[in-house]
Design a protein around this motif. Structure first.
Motif: not given
Lengths: 341, 341
Positions: B254, B257-258, B260-262, B265-269, B273, B324
């Motif tokens: 889990x 996969x999460x 990768x998902x984040x 899609x994330x707009x701030x990294x 993180x 961003x």
């Protein structure tokens, strides 16, 4: 036939659904709390028979004592019956229309709890539909009615019109701005109440709130509806303003996109986490940032609840397996919505 | 020309890169700590001239005092120079090959710090390449060398071979199993040391660890290399076993996969993180669960560091904007990798 919770109606960006509920009792019988089980079945039969020659309604009769726990809880998760109705089921029955927009609980707190539920903001429509069924029952059964007070109900809070009108609101932006506590106080002074989506005592999972009229005595149905209508529109406007404000905040946008990213990839999803992620994803869907149809999210809010999952897979999952099944079902639904966009 | 960190070499599932570093000094001059700035430039020129007729190396000369802060830090982020080398830049210069596999720091702690870095596990290859350049310099310059001790260096820990061999290891599974503290103790008894990816005192962002030989005196280069080789292979085997074990754990899958998902899609990294999310995504990529090429992730580990971002966009971003920009660059890289798969 599509269920009410799939339709996004008027003001569907904020108002998920509208519900009208009438509490009615039959004069010849004591209230359910004092009614022996055998007589409860008599009441059930009376109501069922009164409506069985109305083919347009296509009401399905269910003896609540004949279904298993998760089928029963699944009805509550879909807001078709009250959680209380499920907790003790002997002598209780349900009449449910095929599209699940009309449900009649028999021998809940009152003999008859007639409910019409519609997608989006549709107070007049729901009231008119409930009124027609109510008139029909009134013409065929002997309602407990007092000329001065109005409809007689077991609990004094329902005396009078016996009507409870409510709307289900999605208020993620007002929740994020911590404006709900003060709004709740204001609304309460206007004779309305804001609660979690599963009614009294429930928390607002997924930022979904139920706004309903509190007063049924000494106020006409129309006045109650107008009051609810006006407050709903004001809340919707405030929510929209708050959404536009929050959209300027990169951290909030980030949260929207990540929520979608996690829903699309997670392998384990608890109900609570899913509700929170769906709430943000719904916002992104409405604002056109996320490629998922809002109807799909509205549906997931309901169908991915624990008992609904058990019910639709016809299995009693253990908690861990259910979280895995939920994660997979959510992923599939989002992928499908993405594809058909 | 592709950079070393894009190539995934042998044992590339665990070993990100291999590095050989020789510390050398010129006999006629005091060590850099005692060397006036003007003479440092004499040393710089001597080394540069000694290598300028070797076209295969294509070494680019950079006076560290002539570049801006983020260009300098970006070199350290790419592991081409030490963080220490960047902190005080006067009198210091860098010779760097086009593919960034050969870098020679001039007037760091020693006059010459010659480094060869290769993708994957390539100790012999890196040693042989570094040796050739070392031989060339030896034939043209006068190394500080003692017949009994070996190469003379400013710090006694480098006396002898003057060699530091190291591998950069991706150990997310051993880290998740909390096995690294005990492994670190064992490895230290064998004359090796495990540190964070940016050397002494740095933390292991992205579960990336540097394993290197500690002893350079009284041991031959070959013996040191064999020792490092053998421990690296043992650690790689343990990491693989731990990965297979963890893969049976749904919560760990889990997380993969999460992550990768984040990232998608994330707009701030933030850097931290991102490193953590990339670490899990890399694991999924290697095990075939995530549709991203491992090389792409290896590259992001390096190119998305703060100064590298500034450097590649030729702007000094404030911290928020950089997060961003990073989020967008990571999203694009993953989308592109997904498309070209």
């Amino acid at each position: 036939m599509s269920k009410w919770y799939i339709n996004t109606g008027e003001h569907g960006d904020v108002v998920l659904s509208t519900r009208i509920r009438f509490a009615r009792n039959l004069a010849p019988y004591p209230f359910p709390a004092k009614l022996p089980v055998s007589e409860k079945y008599t009441v059930n039969e009376l109501v069922r028979t009164a409506l069985e020659d109305v083919p347009a309604l296509k009401l399905q009769y269910t003896d609540m004592n004949q279904i298993n726990d998760f089928e029963a809880v699944s009805l509550a998760e879909r807001h078709l019956v009250s959680p209380e109705f499920v907790s003790a089921r002997e002598g209780r029955s349900l009449l449910l229309s095929e599209d699940e927009s009309v449900s009649i609980m028999l021998n809940e707190e009152d003999h008859i709890r007639l409910q019409v539920i519609k997608g989006g903001f549709a107070l007049d429509e729901a009231f008119s539909e409930a009124g027609k069924i109510d008139d029909l029952l009134d013409s065929r059964l002997q309602y407990a009615f007092d000329d001065r007070i109005g409809y007689l109900t077991q609990c004094p809070t329902n005396l009078g019109t016996g009507m409870r009108a409510s709307v289900m609101l999605h208020l993620p932006a007002l929740a994020a701005c911590s404006q709900l506590a003060s709004l709740s106080a204001t609304v309460s002074k206007l004779g309305l109440t804001i609660r979690g989506s599963y009614g009294e005592g429930s928390s607002a999972k997924g930022d979904i709130y139920q706004l309903s009229n509190q007063v049924s005595l000494g106020i006409s149905e129309q006045a109650a509806l107008e009051n609810l209508k006006s407050i709903t529109l004001q809340l919707a406007t405030r929510e929209r303003t708050a959404r536009e404000e929050l959209e300027k905040n990169p951290a909030f946008l980030d949260k929207i996109f990540r929520s979608y990213g996690i829903l699309k990839t997670a392998r384990i999803l608890s109900t609570d986490e899913m509700m929170e992620l769906l709430s943000f994803t719904r916002l992104g869907s409405i604002r056109g940032q996320i490629p998922v149809k809002t109807e799909v999210i509205n549906e997931l809010f309901v169908t991915m609840q624990p008992a609904n999952l058990n019910s639709s897979y016809k299995t009693r999952f253990d908690a861990m397996t259910r979280r895995e099944v939920r994660a997979e079902a959510v992923r599939r639904a989002l992928e499908e919505s993405d594809r058909t966009d």
